[in-house]
Design a protein around this motif. Structure first.
Motif, PDB file in Angstrom:
ATOM      1  N   ALA A 263       0.819  -1.217   0.000  1.00 46.04           N
ATOM      2  CA  ALA A 263       0.000   0.000   0.000  1.00 46.04           C
ATOM      3  C   ALA A 263       0.849   1.262   0.000  1.00 46.04           C
ATOM      4  N   GLY A 264       2.184   1.098  -0.033  1.00 44.40           N
ATOM      5  CA  GLY A 264       3.078   2.249  -0.057  1.00 44.40           C
ATOM      6  C   GLY A 264       3.227   2.947   1.279  1.00 44.40           C
ATOM      7  N   VAL A 265       3.025   2.218   2.378  1.00 40.04           N
ATOM      8  CA  VAL A 265       3.121   2.788   3.720  1.00 40.04           C
ATOM      9  C   VAL A 265       4.327   2.197   4.427  1.00 40.04           C
ATOM     10  N   ASP A 266       5.176   3.052   4.960  1.00 47.84           N
ATOM     11  CA  ASP A 266       6.356   2.606   5.698  1.00 47.84           C
ATOM     12  C   ASP A 266       6.042   2.650   7.189  1.00 47.84           C
ATOM     13  N   ARG A 267       5.982   1.484   7.814  1.00 46.37           N
ATOM     14  CA  ARG A 267       5.667   1.401   9.247  1.00 46.37           C
ATOM     15  C   ARG A 267       6.731   0.541   9.912  1.00 46.37           C
ATOM     16  N   PRO A 268       7.685   1.136  10.643  1.00 40.70           N
ATOM     17  CA  PRO A 268       8.787   0.353  11.212  1.00 40.70           C
ATOM     18  C   PRO A 268       8.401  -0.529  12.388  1.00 40.70           C
ATOM     19  N   LYS A 269       7.274  -0.225  13.046  1.00 40.84           N
ATOM     20  CA  LYS A 269       6.881  -0.987  14.232  1.00 40.84           C
ATOM     21  C   LYS A 269       5.384  -1.225  14.216  1.00 40.84           C
ATOM     22  N   PHE A 270       4.999  -2.445  14.611  1.00 41.57           N
ATOM     23  CA  PHE A 270       3.592  -2.807  14.658  1.00 41.57           C
ATOM     24  C   PHE A 270       3.184  -3.074  16.109  1.00 41.57           C
ATOM     25  N   TYR A 271       1.947  -2.708  16.430  1.00 45.46           N
ATOM     26  CA  TYR A 271       1.437  -2.877  17.789  1.00 45.46           C
ATOM     27  C   TYR A 271       0.262  -3.845  17.781  1.00 45.46           C
ATOM     28  N   THR A 272       0.244  -4.707  18.785  1.00 49.04           N
ATOM     29  CA  THR A 272      -0.849  -5.652  18.926  1.00 49.04           C
ATOM     30  C   THR A 272      -1.382  -5.630  20.349  1.00 49.04           C
ATOM     31  N   VAL A 289     -18.946 -17.103  34.903  1.00 50.22           N
ATOM     32  CA  VAL A 289     -19.546 -16.074  34.063  1.00 50.22           C
ATOM     33  C   VAL A 289     -18.675 -14.827  34.083  1.00 50.22           C
ATOM     34  N   GLY A 290     -18.963 -13.922  33.140  1.00 51.79           N
ATOM     35  CA  GLY A 290     -18.290 -12.629  33.135  1.00 51.79           C
ATOM     36  C   GLY A 290     -16.917 -12.635  32.487  1.00 51.79           C
ATOM     37  N   ASN A 291     -16.187 -11.530  32.709  1.00 50.55           N
ATOM     38  CA  ASN A 291     -14.884 -11.304  32.091  1.00 50.55           C
ATOM     39  C   ASN A 291     -13.806 -11.247  33.165  1.00 50.55           C
ATOM     40  N   HIS A 292     -12.774 -12.038  32.984  1.00 52.09           N
ATOM     41  CA  HIS A 292     -11.718 -12.152  33.979  1.00 52.09           C
ATOM     42  C   HIS A 292     -10.333 -12.016  33.341  1.00 52.09           C
ATOM     43  N   TRP A 293     -10.268 -11.460  32.136  1.00 46.44           N
ATOM     44  CA  TRP A 293      -9.011 -11.426  31.416  1.00 46.44           C
ATOM     45  C   TRP A 293      -8.135 -10.254  31.816  1.00 46.44           C
ATOM     46  N   PHE A 294      -6.897 -10.345  31.396  1.00 38.35           N
ATOM     47  CA  PHE A 294      -5.874  -9.316  31.616  1.00 38.35           C
ATOM     48  C   PHE A 294      -5.299  -9.000  30.237  1.00 38.35           C
ATOM     49  N   VAL A 295      -5.339  -7.731  29.827  1.00 39.49           N
ATOM     50  CA  VAL A 295      -4.950  -7.355  28.470  1.00 39.49           C
ATOM     51  C   VAL A 295      -3.511  -6.871  28.448  1.00 39.49           C
ATOM     52  N   ILE A 296      -2.735  -7.372  27.489  1.00 43.80           N
ATOM     53  CA  ILE A 296      -1.372  -6.885  27.301  1.00 43.80           C
ATOM     54  C   ILE A 296      -1.252  -6.246  25.922  1.00 43.80           C
ATOM     55  N   ARG A 297      -0.289  -5.365  25.784  1.00 40.78           N
ATOM     56  CA  ARG A 297       0.025  -4.742  24.503  1.00 40.78           C
ATOM     57  C   ARG A 297       1.520  -4.890  24.277  1.00 40.78           C
ATOM     58  N   MET A 298       1.910  -4.987  23.024  1.00 39.64           N
ATOM     59  CA  MET A 298       3.334  -5.107  22.714  1.00 39.64           C
ATOM     60  C   MET A 298       3.609  -4.523  21.338  1.00 39.64           C
ATOM     61  N   GLY A 299       4.851  -4.089  21.164  1.00 41.43           N
ATOM     62  CA  GLY A 299       5.301  -3.583  19.882  1.00 41.43           C
ATOM     63  C   GLY A 299       6.283  -4.559  19.256  1.00 41.43           C
ATOM     64  N   LEU A 300       6.176  -4.752  17.951  1.00 42.15           N
ATOM     65  CA  LEU A 300       7.016  -5.710  17.235  1.00 42.15           C
ATOM     66  C   LEU A 300       7.668  -5.035  16.043  1.00 42.15           C
ATOM     67  N   PRO A 301       8.944  -5.356  15.762  1.00 43.50           N
ATOM     68  CA  PRO A 301       9.613  -4.753  14.593  1.00 43.50           C
ATOM     69  C   PRO A 301       8.972  -5.230  13.302  1.00 43.50           C
ATOM     70  N   ALA A 302       8.885  -4.329  12.337  1.00 43.79           N
ATOM     71  CA  ALA A 302       8.256  -4.673  11.068  1.00 43.79           C
ATOM     72  C   ALA A 302       9.128  -5.602  10.237  1.00 43.79           C
ATOM     73  N   ALA A 303      10.416  -5.299  10.144  1.00 47.55           N
ATOM     74  CA  ALA A 303      11.320  -6.065   9.290  1.00 47.55           C
ATOM     75  C   ALA A 303      12.250  -6.911  10.151  1.00 47.55           C
ATOM     76  N   GLY A 304      12.921  -7.862   9.499  1.00 47.63           N
ATOM     77  CA  GLY A 304      13.878  -8.695  10.200  1.00 47.63           C
ATOM     78  C   GLY A 304      13.691 -10.157   9.886  1.00 47.63           C
ATOM     79  N   ALA A 305      14.587 -10.969  10.422  1.00 53.74           N
ATOM     80  CA  ALA A 305      14.509 -12.414  10.210  1.00 53.74           C
ATOM     81  C   ALA A 305      13.369 -13.005  11.034  1.00 53.74           C
TER      82      ALA A 305
END
Length: 456
Positions: A263-272, A289-305
């Motif tokens: 798409a012609g977009v340069d994004r060096p880091k991706f977040y999930t 019943v209900g919600n008991h989760w714990f949410v994490i976030r992390m950044g990952l390099p776009a390029a690399g092996a």
């Protein structure tokens, strides 16, 4: 309702977010409708909210609450449909795309199920669409695993799920008495973790995804299904010192990177953004019943092996999931109890839009299972995008990893293109490159004793 349940309930009112859980089960044979009704009555014994309804108080400062529905009847929630077309899985996912956005019937338990005939090979599909306020992904898994073949009273389930005295889980829930110096050190670490998190989120918001304009209506979603061997995905993760989930996150990151480049977009880091079953070093809540989760976030390099991506995913998970990890999502859920309801879904939607993709995984049974007396062939989970461009949901079942990619066409201008790139990256991760002429084009190279991987 708990704070996280209330958060999900308020978000369900916004069709752009619509955080309902969808489970798609492919069955090897036809299903008797009366047996399916009986199965849901059993499920309601284990998850009482399936036979309840939500009452909204007139007081705007009071939270909604659950009451038992004396008129509960599974027949009011289950519908039978016939799949049109050739009966392929592509036709099936197209039908699911049209059923998922439909609202629940007011004043009834917020869940619907569909029994879908007409699949190729004489198979049948069972589709469950259920409110996130009833169960989270792990509670839904427990419901399916614990119900057949016998009914388990809620009290017995609670006692069985409670950790035994002296167990490791109980020990972590009752830490030893700490000295004043230890408490101060722990407090400083928590403050430091919150400060780093605030700085990282600020940077993430500033560098949010910038894709070309899309043309979706904000309600419809595009689904793509894929299944690969769990052992192959686990082996791919082991090459970089990770597990199968790390391998999947690395593969999805590679697919997103390819799509952005096209798409012609340069994004060096991706977040999930990824929900975990529970907060670290806390006692497992036996409440079904209900919600008991714990949410994490992390950044990952776009390029690399390949191995670099897997290691980055493993480091990111360890860094975000530790004893002093701030439960920022839980804190946000507490805050919305006093926040105005009109603007909150919009703010939440904008925040989730700063993530490139969401990822969630549900471990299913390792052995063959049955639903209403019919053998289960495949199990797909479908999680909401919440504002991000895509969500990857995996359910492991009988040695296979069933993956569903959910893409929001209002965020991603070419949802089919993104799905193709992610599919290719996942297949390469397990050594099953589907792209014709990929090796001739020089896009793949071997990785230390394993199959060919993408080197972006």
């Amino acid at each position: 309702m708990s704070s996280k349940d209330l958060l999900m309930w308020r978000l369900e009112k916004d069709p752009r977010v619509h955080p309902v859980i969808v489970l798609l089960v492919v069955l090897d044979d036809t299903v008797d409708l009366s047996a399916l009704y009986a199965w849901h009555r059993q499920a309601a014994h284990f998850v009482p909210r399936m036979a309840g309804r939500v009452v909204t108080p007139r007081n705007p400062f009071a939270a909604p609450y659950w009451v038992s529905d004396e008129l509960f009847d599974p027949a009011q929630h289950i519908r039978r449909l016939t799949l049109e077309g050739k009966g392929t899985e592509k036709d099936l996912f197209a039908l699911v795309e049209s059923l998922t956005p439909l609202p629940f019937v007011p004043r009834r338990a917020p869940w619907d199920a569909y029994l879908i005939d007409g699949l190729e090979g004489g198979r049948t599909a069972y589709l469950l669409k259920i409110s996130h306020t009833i169960v989270d992904g792990m509670r839904l898994r427990d419901m399916f695993l614990r119900q057949p073949p016998t009914v388990v009273p809620p009290a017995a389930v609670t006692d069985a799920a409670r950790p035994a005295e002296g167990s490791a889980t109980t020990a972590t829930a009752r830490p030893a008495r700490r000295t004043g110096r230890t408490r101060r050190t722990s407090r400083v670490r928590r403050w430091g973790a919150w400060a780093r998190l605030a700085a990282e989120i600020t940077q993430q918001v500033v560098h949010r995804p910038q894709l070309p304009p899309a043309h979706g209506d904000g309600v419809s979603r595009r689904y793509t299904g894929l299944d690969v061997p769990v052992a192959a995905l686990r082996a791919a993760g082991a090459e970089g010192g990770g597990n199968e989930q790390d391998a999947l996150v690395a593969a999805v990151t590679a697919g997103c990177h390819r799509y952005y480049r096209s798409a012609g977009v340069d994004r060096p880091k991706f977040y999930t953004l990824a929900p975990y079953a529970r907060a670290p070093l806390t006692r497992q809540d036996p409440n079904p019943v209900g919600n008991h989760w714990f949410v994490i976030r992390m950044g990952l390099p776009a390029a690399g092996a390949w191995t670099d991506r897997v290691r980055a995913a493993r480091r990111g998970a360890i860094r975000a999931y530790h004893p002093n990890a701030p439960d920022w999502f839980g804190a946000g859920a507490q805050a919305i109890r006093v926040a105005p309801g009109a603007w909150f879904p919009s703010v939440f939607h904008r925040f989730c839009a700063t993530f490139d993709f969401l990822s969630t995984s549900i471990p299913g049974p390792r052995r063959a299972a049955v639903l209403a007396g019919t053998p289960v062939a495949k199990v797909y989970g479908i999680a909401p995008t919440l504002g991000s461009g895509a969500t990857v949901t995996t359910v492991t079942y009988a040695g296979r990893c069933h993956l569903t990619l959910t893409v929001d066409p209002s965020v991603v201008p070419d949802p089919d293109g993104l799905a193709q790139h992610i599919r290719r990256s996942v297949m390469e991760a397990v050594g099953l490159d589907e792209s014709p002429g990929a090796a001739a084009a020089g896009t793949d190279r071997p990785v230390s004793g394993g199959p060919a991987r993408a080197a972006d």
